[in-house]
Design an enzyme around this catalytic site. Structure first.
Site, PDB file in Angstrom:
ATOM      1  N   ASN A 112     -44.266  71.267 -40.609  1.00 35.56           N
ATOM      2  CA  ASN A 112     -44.724  69.903 -40.374  1.00 35.56           C
ATOM      3  C   ASN A 112     -45.034  69.156 -41.667  1.00 35.56           C
ATOM      4  O   ASN A 112     -44.955  67.927 -41.704  1.00 35.56           O
ATOM      5  CB  ASN A 112     -45.971  69.920 -39.488  1.00 35.56           C
TER       6      ASN A 112
ATOM      7  N   VAL B 164     -40.611  71.165 -46.204  1.00 38.13           N
ATOM      8  CA  VAL B 164     -39.372  71.925 -46.028  1.00 38.13           C
ATOM      9  C   VAL B 164     -39.265  72.847 -47.232  1.00 38.13           C
ATOM     10  O   VAL B 164     -39.209  72.385 -48.379  1.00 38.13           O
ATOM     11  CB  VAL B 164     -38.139  71.003 -45.961  1.00 38.13           C
TER      12      VAL B 164
ATOM     13  N   GLY C 286     -44.790  79.235 -32.349  1.00 40.10           N
ATOM     14  CA  GLY C 286     -43.964  78.666 -33.404  1.00 40.10           C
ATOM     15  C   GLY C 286     -43.063  79.704 -34.051  1.00 40.10           C
ATOM     16  O   GLY C 286     -43.470  80.853 -34.271  1.00 40.10           O
ATOM     17  N   ALA C 287     -41.839  79.285 -34.371  1.00 35.54           N
ATOM     18  CA  ALA C 287     -40.876  80.208 -34.977  1.00 35.54           C
ATOM     19  C   ALA C 287     -41.398  80.788 -36.282  1.00 35.54           C
ATOM     20  O   ALA C 287     -41.186  81.967 -36.585  1.00 35.54           O
ATOM     21  CB  ALA C 287     -39.555  79.482 -35.217  1.00 35.54           C
ATOM     22  N   ASP C 288     -42.097  79.974 -37.071  1.00 36.90           N
ATOM     23  CA  ASP C 288     -42.621  80.469 -38.348  1.00 36.90           C
ATOM     24  C   ASP C 288     -43.662  81.565 -38.134  1.00 36.90           C
ATOM     25  O   ASP C 288     -43.719  82.539 -38.891  1.00 36.90           O
ATOM     26  CB  ASP C 288     -43.201  79.327 -39.168  1.00 36.90           C
TER      27      ASP C 288
ATOM     28  N   THR D 154     -50.094  73.374 -42.530  1.00 40.98           N
ATOM     29  CA  THR D 154     -50.655  72.194 -41.892  1.00 40.98           C
ATOM     30  C   THR D 154     -51.804  72.608 -40.984  1.00 40.98           C
ATOM     31  O   THR D 154     -52.849  71.959 -40.938  1.00 40.98           O
ATOM     32  CB  THR D 154     -49.578  71.468 -41.079  1.00 40.98           C
TER      33      THR D 154
ATOM     34  N   THR E   3     -71.157  63.147 -53.824  1.00 39.84           N
ATOM     35  CA  THR E   3     -70.298  63.183 -52.646  1.00 39.84           C
ATOM     36  C   THR E   3     -69.062  64.046 -52.863  1.00 39.84           C
ATOM     37  O   THR E   3     -68.698  64.870 -52.017  1.00 39.84           O
ATOM     38  CB  THR E   3     -69.876  61.755 -52.249  1.00 39.84           C
TER      39      THR E   3
END
Length: 270
Positions: free
Chosen positions: A9, A12, A105-107, A130, A182
């Site tokens: 996602n 590549v 998922g294939a991965d 992701t 912060t």
């Protein structure tokens, strides 16, 4: 030469495999709406970075979680007249013992397959992509499920997008958990928080796998992979035995050898 492609996602990722060795890897941002022509141009460009042309590629093996780009890759393979092996629950020689195998998922399946082949069983793969995923391989080599949490960068994007005053920040490992401004507070919460998330989940799933196999939790192999696994802070996650950022690409190479070549490949990939 085999071209292995992991379409995620966020990125590549490509690799070139020759004589059982992963000789080059490249990474580019995923654009889900890319046409077949655009994806082909991207793959050509990544190959050229290593002085390789598509004509040098004999076969392609791929895992994809982006359906539109899966179709584009299939068109490219047909146009280039290159055999394409797509990793799915139906093509990976791995028993998938979950309620809905087609939803995994294939991965994740490729990672489980590679972990068993390269590092032994039972095993758990922690993938920082992701999403942060944990995928479990039983003592008999079957995929038995896992856990999914929002990814680290996804969390940072959500903080910046859904709050009025929190900025987008570059990741940096802080020296202390108590931030004095912060940005340092966000560094502490993000880095130390994800170390604790991954480490805590790892303890629980390792224990469950160990109880099922009748072994001690440390005997369950733990492998860290994914785009963020090479970051310096990832080495601070407790319980990880091996960090292998290229596990998915190696799994695709192993899968291609077994499916297309008809034999298990003893490769120099560790």
């Amino acid at each position: 030469m085999l071209l292995v492609v992991d379409i995620g996602n966020t990125n590549v990722t490509t690799g070139l495999v020759r004589a059982g060795s992963l000789i080059a890897t490249r990474r580019a941002t995923t654009h889900p709406r890319q046409t077949p022509d655009e994806l082909e141009h991207l793959l050509d460009a990544l190959l050229r970075l290593d002085d390789v042309a598509f004509a040098d590629v004999s076969s392609i093996a791929a895992a994809s979680v982006v359906p539109a780009l899966t179709g584009s890759l299939e068109q490219i393979a047909r146009r280039r007249e290159r055999p394409l092996l797509l990793a799915t629950a139906g093509t990976i020689p791995l028993a998938v013992r979950v309620d809905r195998p087609a939803e995994v998922g294939a991965d994740r399946l490729v990672n489980a397959f590679a972990a068993g082949r390269l590092y032994g069983m039972p095993a758990v793969v922690v993938d920082f992509g992701t999403a942060t995923t944990l995928d479990c391989v039983g003592a008999d080599g079957a995929y038995v499920g896992g856990a999914i949490a929002p990814g680290l960068e996804l969390g940072l994007e959500a903080l910046a997008a859904r709050t009025a005053n929190l900025p987008r920040i570059e990741l940096r490992t802080p020296e202390r958990a108590i931030g004095r401004d912060t940005v340092s507070a966000m560094h502490a919460g993000t880095i130390f928080g994800y170390q604790a998330l991954a480490g805590g989940l790892l303890v629980r799933v390792r224990r469950e796998l160990a109880d099922t196999a009748g072994i001690a939790p440390p005997d369950v192999h733990a492998i860290l992979t994914g785009g963020l696994s090479a970051a310096a802070w990832a080495s601070g996650i407790e319980g990880v035995d091996v960090i292998d950022p290229d596990l998915t690409l190696k799994g695709l190479a192993l899968l291609h050898a077994e499916i297309a070549g008809g034999e298990r490949l003893e490769m120099g990939l560790r």
